[in-house]
Write an enzyme that holds these catalytic residues in place. Structure first.
Site, PDB file in Angstrom:
ATOM      1  N   SER A   1       0.797  -1.236   0.000  1.00 43.30           N
ATOM      2  CA  SER A   1       0.000   0.000   0.000  1.00 43.30           C
ATOM      3  C   SER A   1       0.826   1.281   0.000  1.00 43.30           C
ATOM      4  CB  SER A   1      -0.912   0.033   1.223  1.00 43.30           C
ATOM      5  OG  SER A   1      -2.129  -0.554   0.927  1.00 43.30           O
TER       6      SER A   1
ATOM      7  N   LYS B   1       0.481   3.316  -2.958  1.00 40.07           N
ATOM      8  CA  LYS B   1      -0.707   4.152  -3.195  1.00 40.07           C
ATOM      9  C   LYS B   1      -0.357   5.643  -3.151  1.00 40.07           C
ATOM     10  CE  LYS B   1      -3.831   0.753  -1.090  1.00 40.07           C
ATOM     11  NZ  LYS B   1      -4.501   0.343   0.174  1.00 40.07           N
TER      12      LYS B   1
ATOM     13  N   TYR C   1      -2.620  -2.294 -10.539  1.00 40.05           N
ATOM     14  CA  TYR C   1      -2.647  -2.168  -9.073  1.00 40.05           C
ATOM     15  C   TYR C   1      -1.845  -3.292  -8.405  1.00 40.05           C
ATOM     16  CZ  TYR C   1      -4.419  -2.165  -4.306  1.00 40.05           C
ATOM     17  OH  TYR C   1      -4.493  -2.169  -2.938  1.00 40.05           O
TER      18      TYR C   1
ATOM     19  N   TYR D   1      -4.283   3.812   7.471  1.00 41.92           N
ATOM     20  CA  TYR D   1      -5.547   3.082   7.548  1.00 41.92           C
ATOM     21  C   TYR D   1      -6.419   3.718   8.643  1.00 41.92           C
ATOM     22  CZ  TYR D   1      -2.548  -0.392   5.216  1.00 41.92           C
ATOM     23  OH  TYR D   1      -1.677  -1.015   4.396  1.00 41.92           O
TER      24      TYR D   1
ATOM     25  N   VAL E   1       0.962  -3.679   3.853  1.00 46.36           N
ATOM     26  CA  VAL E   1       0.866  -4.975   4.522  1.00 46.36           C
ATOM     27  C   VAL E   1       2.096  -5.852   4.282  1.00 46.36           C
ATOM     28  CG1 VAL E   1      -1.658  -5.002   4.625  1.00 46.36           C
ATOM     29  CG2 VAL E   1      -0.492  -6.058   2.668  1.00 46.36           C
TER      30      VAL E   1
HETATM   31  N1  GLU Z   1      -2.004  -5.304  -2.304  1.00 43.49           N
HETATM   32  C1  GLU Z   1      -2.656  -5.161  -1.046  1.00 43.49           C
HETATM   33  C2  GLU Z   1      -4.151  -5.258  -1.204  1.00 43.49           C
HETATM   34  O1  GLU Z   1      -4.712  -4.613  -2.021  1.00 43.49           O
HETATM   35  C3  GLU Z   1      -2.263  -3.863  -0.449  1.00 43.49           C
HETATM   36  C4  GLU Z   1      -2.916  -3.652   0.861  1.00 43.49           C
HETATM   37  C5  GLU Z   1      -2.061  -2.936   1.856  1.00 43.49           C
HETATM   38  O2  GLU Z   1      -0.843  -2.917   1.805  1.00 43.49           O
HETATM   39  O3  GLU Z   1      -2.703  -2.381   2.738  1.00 43.49           O
HETATM   40  O4  GLU Z   1      -4.804  -5.991  -0.516  1.00 43.49           O
END
Ligand code: GLU
Length: 335
Positions: A79, A82, A204, A256, A274
């Site tokens: 993430s 992002k 993604y 988050y 994550v």
């Molecule tokens: N690739 C992970 C997902 O979309 C990223 C989530 C994350 O790192 O919070 O579930």
């Protein structure tokens, strides 16, 4: 009176007395014993990493680097991508188009929540999966087949070396990411996603599977702190306006549904993934990254949070802390 940033503390028995390198080393050692938390198991390949790994890296906008522990161990960015994808989308698609598809409000929901803003019918922000998939869709819509090469190129410019994808993690998530697939279809029906669902998810999942080390991430953070220009290579990775917008969203939404607590205690724009990484940015000063793959219930690295708390306290890094001496201390010790 606040300690002068230009001289070591009088008392060498405190970490400050030894200088910046030992602040980082002591933080690592103090936090290392916390083995609570779990590896992210919902992407099968992520459950195979060594849970003991722990690294910290700090890079200043002057190009100084201090690392401790497993700062050169690769892991997937997840993430944390992002934030950089949002930064790129703002530049490529323009602010108005981006904001017509995704909001900038903290949601207070989990990273993979299937919830849209009831007033706009758009994802709350680009740091939760729904918003990030929307952003990847915008990049795919604008660039077509060039989308992933452009993402990899800009992430690499920010890190200062050529990054690559962990194909096993990519395949693992592509094969099992049913929830994200569901989110993408809902986004299409809501009008937030215009690009093809498969092309969007491919982008993604690939961007999430880019391999970085803590030191790569710290350099990427220092690039944001240095308003888009990598301080070690001098190459421009992101536009100034996009960096400002990205740091603002990282500050309010990057951790988050822990973002409020983080802003209160640590107080720097940040993004966690994550895969076990956390990236923090002290604007115009430092990129800071931690890597430790055991996660708490909200998906944030347990030791990463503890390390950032310690560093923020020790160096006064909080955005509203009047005693901030992060990069000044690093410079003072000639690193
Ligand atoms: N690739 C992970 C997902 O979309 C990223 C989530 C994350 O790192 O919070 O579930």
């Amino acid at each position: 009176m606040a300690m002068s940033p230009h001289a070591p503390a009088e008392n060498p028995s405190t970490p400050s007395g030894y200088g910046f390198e030992l602040v980082v080393q002591h933080t690592l050692e103090r936090v290392r014993g916390d083995t609570s938390g779990e590896l992210a198991g919902y992407i099968p390949e992520l459950a195979r990493v060594d849970p003991e790994r722990f690294g910290i890296s700090v890079v200043s906008v002057e190009g100084e680097v201090v690392s401790a522990g497993d700062a050169e161990v690769p892991f997937t960015i997840q993430s944390i991508s992002k934030a950089f994808a949002f930064c790129l989308a703002l530049e490529i698609a323009g602010r108005d188009k981006v904001l017509s598809r995704v909001g900038v409000e903290p949601s207070g929901d989990a990273f993979n929540a299937i919830v849209f803003d009831p007033h706009t019918n758009r994802p709350f922000n680009p740091m939760v999966n729904a918003g990030a998939i929307t952003v990847s869709g915008l990049i795919a819509e604008e660039l077509g087949a060039d989308a992933f090469p452009m993402v990899l190129d800009r992430f690499s410019a920010a890190a200062g070396r050529s990054l690559s994808v962990d194909e096993a993690v990519y395949s693992s998530e592509a094969a099992t990411g049913h929830r994200n697939r569901g989110i993408a279809h809902l986004l299409t029906s809501a009008g937030a996603l215009v690009a093809d669902v498969d092309a969007t998810l491919d982008l993604y999942f690939r961007q999430c599977s880019i391999l970085v080390t803590a030191s790569d991430l710290a350099r990427m953070g220092a690039t944001l702190a240095n308003i888009g220009e990598n301080p070690l290579t001098g190459s421009a990775a992101f536009s100034v306006e996009a960096v400002r917008a990205t740091l603002a969203v990282m500050f309010t939404c990057g951790m988050y549904n822990f973002a409020g607590n983080w802003a209160f205690d640590v107080g720097v724009p940040a993004k966690s993934g994550v895969g076990g990484g956390i990236l923090g940015v002290v604007n115009r000063q430092l990129g800071i990254a931690t890597y430790s793959p055991r996660l708490d219930a909200k998906g944030n690295s347990v030791r990463g949070i503890a390390a950032f708390r310690e560093l923020a306290e020790e160096l006064g890094l909080h955005l509203f802390d009047p005693t901030n001496r992060g990069s000044a201390m690093l410079t003072a010790f000639g690193r």
